[in-house]
Design a protein around this motif. Structure first.
Motif, mmCIF file in Angstrom:
data_model
loop_
_atom_site.group_PDB
_atom_site.id
_atom_site.type_symbol
_atom_site.label_atom_id
_atom_site.label_comp_id
_atom_site.label_asym_id
_atom_site.label_seq_id
_atom_site.Cartn_x
_atom_site.Cartn_y
_atom_site.Cartn_z
ATOM 1 N N TYR A 179 -36.365 71.568 -89.089
ATOM 2 C CA TYR A 179 -36.319 70.123 -88.881
ATOM 3 C C TYR A 179 -34.901 69.571 -89.047
ATOM 4 O O TYR A 179 -34.400 68.839 -88.179
ATOM 5 C CB TYR A 179 -37.277 69.419 -89.850
ATOM 6 C CG TYR A 179 -37.057 67.931 -89.925
ATOM 7 C CD1 TYR A 179 -37.112 67.138 -88.781
ATOM 8 C CD2 TYR A 179 -36.765 67.302 -91.142
ATOM 9 C CE1 TYR A 179 -36.892 65.769 -88.831
ATOM 10 C CE2 TYR A 179 -36.558 65.932 -91.197
ATOM 11 C CZ TYR A 179 -36.617 65.170 -90.048
ATOM 12 O OH TYR A 179 -36.398 63.824 -90.101
ATOM 13 N N VAL A 180 -34.229 69.911 -90.147
ATOM 14 C CA VAL A 180 -32.867 69.405 -90.352
ATOM 15 C C VAL A 180 -31.934 69.991 -89.298
ATOM 16 O O VAL A 180 -30.992 69.331 -88.849
ATOM 17 C CB VAL A 180 -32.373 69.692 -91.777
ATOM 18 C CG1 VAL A 180 -30.913 69.296 -91.935
ATOM 19 C CG2 VAL A 180 -33.227 68.936 -92.801
ATOM 20 N N GLY A 181 -32.199 71.225 -88.872
ATOM 21 C CA GLY A 181 -31.425 71.792 -87.775
ATOM 22 C C GLY A 181 -31.593 70.978 -86.500
ATOM 23 O O GLY A 181 -30.640 70.770 -85.746
ATOM 24 N N ASP A 182 -32.803 70.499 -86.265
ATOM 25 C CA ASP A 182 -33.056 69.638 -85.110
ATOM 26 C C ASP A 182 -32.288 68.327 -85.231
ATOM 27 O O ASP A 182 -31.717 67.839 -84.249
ATOM 28 C CB ASP A 182 -34.563 69.367 -84.993
ATOM 29 C CG ASP A 182 -34.912 68.449 -83.828
ATOM 30 O OD1 ASP A 182 -34.558 68.769 -82.686
ATOM 31 O OD2 ASP A 182 -35.545 67.397 -84.071
ATOM 32 N N LEU A 183 -32.254 67.754 -86.434
ATOM 33 C CA LEU A 183 -31.498 66.518 -86.648
ATOM 34 C C LEU A 183 -30.000 66.740 -86.415
ATOM 35 O O LEU A 183 -29.325 65.888 -85.811
ATOM 36 C CB LEU A 183 -31.733 65.993 -88.062
ATOM 37 C CG LEU A 183 -33.085 65.344 -88.363
ATOM 38 C CD1 LEU A 183 -33.125 64.900 -89.815
ATOM 39 C CD2 LEU A 183 -33.350 64.157 -87.439
ATOM 40 N N ASP A 238 -28.958 82.576 -83.282
ATOM 41 C CA ASP A 238 -29.483 83.744 -82.580
ATOM 42 C C ASP A 238 -30.826 84.208 -83.152
ATOM 43 O O ASP A 238 -31.098 85.396 -83.257
ATOM 44 C CB ASP A 238 -28.476 84.891 -82.634
ATOM 45 C CG ASP A 238 -28.136 85.286 -84.068
ATOM 46 O OD1 ASP A 238 -28.522 84.534 -84.987
ATOM 47 O OD2 ASP A 238 -27.502 86.334 -84.261
ATOM 48 N N THR A 239 -31.666 83.274 -83.493
ATOM 49 C CA THR A 239 -32.961 83.632 -84.075
ATOM 50 C C THR A 239 -33.993 82.591 -83.695
ATOM 51 O O THR A 239 -33.652 81.439 -83.400
ATOM 52 C CB THR A 239 -32.859 83.718 -85.614
ATOM 53 O OG1 THR A 239 -34.157 84.001 -86.149
ATOM 54 C CG2 THR A 239 -32.353 82.408 -86.204
ATOM 55 N N ASP A 240 -35.246 82.996 -83.690
ATOM 56 C CA ASP A 240 -36.350 82.075 -83.435
ATOM 57 C C ASP A 240 -36.934 81.535 -84.737
ATOM 58 O O ASP A 240 -37.844 80.709 -84.707
ATOM 59 C CB ASP A 240 -37.464 82.782 -82.648
ATOM 60 C CG ASP A 240 -37.018 83.154 -81.246
ATOM 61 O OD1 ASP A 240 -36.167 82.431 -80.690
ATOM 62 O OD2 ASP A 240 -37.517 84.171 -80.711
ATOM 63 N N LEU A 241 -36.414 82.004 -85.861
ATOM 64 C CA LEU A 241 -36.928 81.585 -87.160
ATOM 65 C C LEU A 241 -36.351 80.233 -87.560
ATOM 66 O O LEU A 241 -35.331 79.790 -87.035
ATOM 67 C CB LEU A 241 -36.579 82.637 -88.216
ATOM 68 C CG LEU A 241 -37.131 84.048 -87.978
ATOM 69 C CD1 LEU A 241 -36.597 85.013 -89.036
ATOM 70 C CD2 LEU A 241 -38.656 84.037 -87.979
ATOM 71 N N GLU A 242 -37.016 79.600 -88.511
ATOM 72 C CA GLU A 242 -36.520 78.324 -89.028
ATOM 73 C C GLU A 242 -35.475 78.529 -90.122
ATOM 74 O O GLU A 242 -34.510 77.773 -90.217
ATOM 75 C CB GLU A 242 -37.680 77.504 -89.591
ATOM 76 C CG GLU A 242 -38.702 77.084 -88.566
ATOM 77 C CD GLU A 242 -39.883 76.411 -89.227
ATOM 78 O OE1 GLU A 242 -39.671 75.365 -89.869
ATOM 79 O OE2 GLU A 242 -41.012 76.923 -89.112
ATOM 80 N N TYR A 251 -31.202 80.502 -102.152
ATOM 81 C CA TYR A 251 -31.080 79.602 -101.010
ATOM 82 C C TYR A 251 -31.244 80.398 -99.722
ATOM 83 O O TYR A 251 -31.051 81.620 -99.673
ATOM 84 C CB TYR A 251 -29.734 78.865 -101.017
ATOM 85 C CG TYR A 251 -28.523 79.756 -100.902
ATOM 86 C CD1 TYR A 251 -28.028 80.148 -99.654
ATOM 87 C CD2 TYR A 251 -27.858 80.211 -102.041
ATOM 88 C CE1 TYR A 251 -26.918 80.964 -99.551
ATOM 89 C CE2 TYR A 251 -26.746 81.033 -101.944
ATOM 90 C CZ TYR A 251 -26.281 81.405 -100.695
ATOM 91 O OH TYR A 251 -25.184 82.229 -100.593
ATOM 92 N N LEU A 252 -31.603 79.682 -98.661
ATOM 93 C CA LEU A 252 -31.716 80.241 -97.322
ATOM 94 C C LEU A 252 -30.811 79.433 -96.399
ATOM 95 O O LEU A 252 -30.271 78.394 -96.787
ATOM 96 C CB LEU A 252 -33.161 80.179 -96.822
ATOM 97 C CG LEU A 252 -34.196 81.003 -97.588
ATOM 98 C CD1 LEU A 252 -35.608 80.657 -97.104
ATOM 99 C CD2 LEU A 252 -33.923 82.503 -97.408
ATOM 100 N N VAL A 253 -30.674 79.897 -95.166
ATOM 101 C CA VAL A 253 -29.879 79.189 -94.171
ATOM 102 C C VAL A 253 -30.830 78.614 -93.129
ATOM 103 O O VAL A 253 -31.683 79.327 -92.579
ATOM 104 C CB VAL A 253 -28.857 80.125 -93.500
ATOM 105 C CG1 VAL A 253 -28.029 79.355 -92.482
ATOM 106 C CG2 VAL A 253 -27.965 80.783 -94.547
ATOM 107 N N ALA A 254 -30.699 77.322 -92.862
ATOM 108 C CA ALA A 254 -31.564 76.652 -91.891
ATOM 109 C C ALA A 254 -30.986 76.789 -90.490
ATOM 110 O O ALA A 254 -29.802 76.547 -90.275
ATOM 111 C CB ALA A 254 -31.724 75.172 -92.250
ATOM 112 N N THR A 255 -31.820 77.172 -89.545
ATOM 113 C CA THR A 255 -31.397 77.327 -88.158
ATOM 114 C C THR A 255 -31.694 76.046 -87.376
ATOM 115 O O THR A 255 -32.261 75.090 -87.902
ATOM 116 C CB THR A 255 -32.130 78.503 -87.496
ATOM 117 O OG1 THR A 255 -33.498 78.120 -87.235
ATOM 118 C CG2 THR A 255 -32.121 79.736 -88.394
ATOM 119 N N GLU A 256 -31.351 76.066 -86.099
ATOM 120 C CA GLU A 256 -31.638 74.918 -85.240
ATOM 121 C C GLU A 256 -33.134 74.702 -85.071
ATOM 122 O O GLU A 256 -33.577 73.627 -84.685
ATOM 123 C CB GLU A 256 -30.976 75.123 -83.872
ATOM 124 C CG GLU A 256 -31.039 73.907 -82.969
ATOM 125 C CD GLU A 256 -30.234 74.073 -81.698
ATOM 126 O OE1 GLU A 256 -30.857 74.234 -80.633
ATOM 127 O OE2 GLU A 256 -28.997 74.055 -81.776
#
Length: 316
Positions: free
Chosen positions: A210-214, A226-230, A202-207
């Protein structure tokens, strides 16, 4: 003599044709009346006025289900669709399948001679080389957020003579999402940890996902900011220190298998018992058709569900 007879016969033939093709209103006055009445009715109701046909300049392939659904809303035909366990819109019944979004069958793609292949930016690393080597005209749509989805829909509308369709679809989304967001305007923001599971890890989703945006739209605060990654990798000790109020688990690829993996991980790895979200029984599995890795037309339903997860007091 033969020539004169031939000319006479031809003249007679032409006269007969003219008579057959002439207006028969004199012989049938009732027909004239009916015809005039029908003409008047048509002028009044516009019943005979056909709607202008929608035009599409191109043979298009859509490689993801999210894009296929958008194309359906825009009333655009496709020559190729992805192979998926998900149901596709009825419009595309019988359309050629081109394989999985992450690994399309290039022989099939080339055989369809597309003028454009639509994919997403999140798959660029997997498909860009194949498309470039085969000289396939690929367009990478950014569906990492709801706003980016709006822009993608409007771009398709402009390119394929569907501006009105696109504007109507975007306006409808904006209205519905605004209604949902208004419900949580003054509520306290919970801290949210989003896990994206794939078979085996598993990975961790950032803001920036897409789900981070939701989650942001739902008023939640992503614990990874603190990252530009998804998506990022992180160990459980680091994640436990985020003190998340809520854990959301996304299942991607093989959802049933991923949910089983998460259940086993949470049961057998004792560190999860030290997470506030686990102790308070606030761990939620997100259904894949609503919570994909890219923005899609289920955004409103997904946001409504997130609001219920983040603010159970609203249901009281």
């Amino acid at each position: 003599m033969k020539n004169k007879l031939y000319v006479s016969l031809m003249l007679l033939f032409m006269i007969v044709l003219a008579a057959c093709g002439s207006d028969d209103s004199a012989a049938n006055p009732d027909a004239t009346a009916d015809s005039e009445e029908a003409a008047e009715t048509t002028e009044e109701t516009g019943a005979d006025e056909a709607e202008p046909a929608l035009e599409t300049d191109g043979d298009i392939i859509a490689t993801t289900v999210a894009i296929v659904e958008m194309m359906d809303e825009l009333e655009l035909d496709l020559v190729g669709v992805p192979t998926s366990y998900k149901d596709l819109p009825e419009r595309y019944d019988g359309v050629t399948e081109i394989g999985m979004a992450m690994e399309p069958d290039m022989e099939i793609v080339l055989s369809l001679k597309p003028t454009e292949v639509l994919t997403v930016t999140t798959l660029a690393d997997y498909v860009q080389d194949s498309f470039s080597e085969a000289d396939v005209p690929a367009t990478y749509m950014n569906l990492d957020s709801v706003d980016n989805m709006y822009e993608a829909i409007e771009a398709l509308g402009e390119k394929y003579n569907r501006e009105d369709h696109a504007a109507e679809l975007v306006a409808e989304f904006e209205e519905k999402l605004a209604e949902v967001e208004a419900k949580i305007e003054r509520l306290e923001s919970p801290k949210v940890l989003i896990l994206l599971g794939v078979p085996g890890s598993y990975l961790v989703a950032t803001e920036n996902s897409y789900v981070g945006d939701l989650v942001r739209r739902a008023g939640g605060t992503n614990v990874i900011d603190d990252t530009d990654l998804e998506y990022v990798s992180a160990n459980t000790e680091t994640l436990q220190q985020t003190d998340a109020d809520i854990i959301l688990r996304m299942a991607h690829g093989m959802p049933d298998e991923v949910v089983e993996m998460f259940d086993k991980e949470f049961q057998e790895n004792d560190i999860w018992n030290h997470f506030k979200a686990v102790q308070n029984n606030r761990v939620y599995d997100l259904e894949e058709t609503r919570f994909g890795t890219t923005a899609n037309l289920a955004a409103v339903e997904a946001l409504e569900e997130l609001v219920r997860f983040l603010y159970p007091e609203l249901a009281e």
